[in-house]
Design a protein around this motif. Structure first.
Motif, mmCIF file in Angstrom:
data_model
loop_
_atom_site.group_PDB
_atom_site.id
_atom_site.type_symbol
_atom_site.label_atom_id
_atom_site.label_comp_id
_atom_site.label_asym_id
_atom_site.label_seq_id
_atom_site.Cartn_x
_atom_site.Cartn_y
_atom_site.Cartn_z
ATOM 1 N N ALA A 114 -5.837 4.777 -0.163
ATOM 2 C CA ALA A 114 -4.895 3.666 0.000
ATOM 3 C C ALA A 114 -5.183 2.904 1.294
ATOM 4 O O ALA A 114 -5.142 1.665 1.317
ATOM 5 C CB ALA A 114 -3.455 4.179 -0.007
ATOM 6 N N TYR B 128 0.060 6.709 5.336
ATOM 7 C CA TYR B 128 -0.476 6.130 4.102
ATOM 8 C C TYR B 128 -0.408 7.197 3.016
ATOM 9 O O TYR B 128 -0.548 8.389 3.305
ATOM 10 C CB TYR B 128 -1.934 5.700 4.295
ATOM 11 C CG TYR B 128 -2.084 4.564 5.268
ATOM 12 C CD1 TYR B 128 -2.063 3.246 4.829
ATOM 13 C CD2 TYR B 128 -2.227 4.804 6.633
ATOM 14 C CE1 TYR B 128 -2.183 2.197 5.725
ATOM 15 C CE2 TYR B 128 -2.341 3.752 7.535
ATOM 16 C CZ TYR B 128 -2.316 2.463 7.073
ATOM 17 O OH TYR B 128 -2.425 1.423 7.961
ATOM 18 N N SER C 283 -8.482 0.927 0.792
ATOM 19 C CA SER C 283 -8.243 -0.219 -0.101
ATOM 20 C C SER C 283 -7.492 -1.322 0.635
ATOM 21 O O SER C 283 -7.797 -2.505 0.477
ATOM 22 C CB SER C 283 -7.455 0.206 -1.336
ATOM 23 O OG SER C 283 -8.206 1.100 -2.108
ATOM 24 N N ALA D 81 0.818 -1.216 0.000
ATOM 25 C CA ALA D 81 0.000 0.000 0.000
ATOM 26 C C ALA D 81 0.850 1.264 0.000
ATOM 27 O O ALA D 81 0.320 2.368 0.083
ATOM 28 C CB ALA D 81 -0.924 -0.003 1.221
#
Length: 126
Positions: free
Chosen positions: A91, A86, A94, A55
């Motif tokens: 992201a 992040y 997800s 990620a």
């Protein structure tokens, strides 16, 4: 005490994700479910590393708490703090929806008595 995000809070995070693609730093405040909880969280912390890498996320800090210097005594005493960056809220969302994450999430759930997860926004630097 909660250990999972509520549907309204996930919707709010998704709404923010639709408005910005800026990076987000997530502050995790963790209260373990006894000694077994701490061990289970360490398993989760190890297993999540490749998922975080996929990620493009990174742990900025992880550590045990040692002393409440400011704050009300008797409030939740957190055992640990984890700070993760992040590349975006999207992201993060997800990642937590991915099958890889779902496969290890049970270790986090088993580890915690309570938790807070706080999305942060940077202050402008002058």
């Amino acid at each position: 005490m909660a250990i999972e995000p509520s549907e309204p809070s996930l919707r709010a995070l998704a709404s923010q994700a639709a408005e910005t693609s800026d990076p987000v730093v997530m502050l995790n405040l963790l209260k373990f479910a006894g000694r077994e909880g701490a061990a289970s969280y360490q398993r989760y912390a190890t297993d999540i590393q490749p998922i975080l890498a996929s990620a493009n996320a990174s742990v900025l800090y992880a550590g045990d708490t040692s002393l409440r210097v400011i704050g009300e005594q008797g409030a939740t005493e957190w055992d640990a703090v984890v700070v993760v960056r992040y590349p975006s809220r999207t992201a993060f969302l997800s990642m937590v929806a991915s099958p890889e994450y779902q496969a290890i999430h049970k270790f986090r759930t088993a580890a915690l008595e309570s938790a807070e997860l706080i999305a942060t926004d940077p202050w402008p630097v002058s």
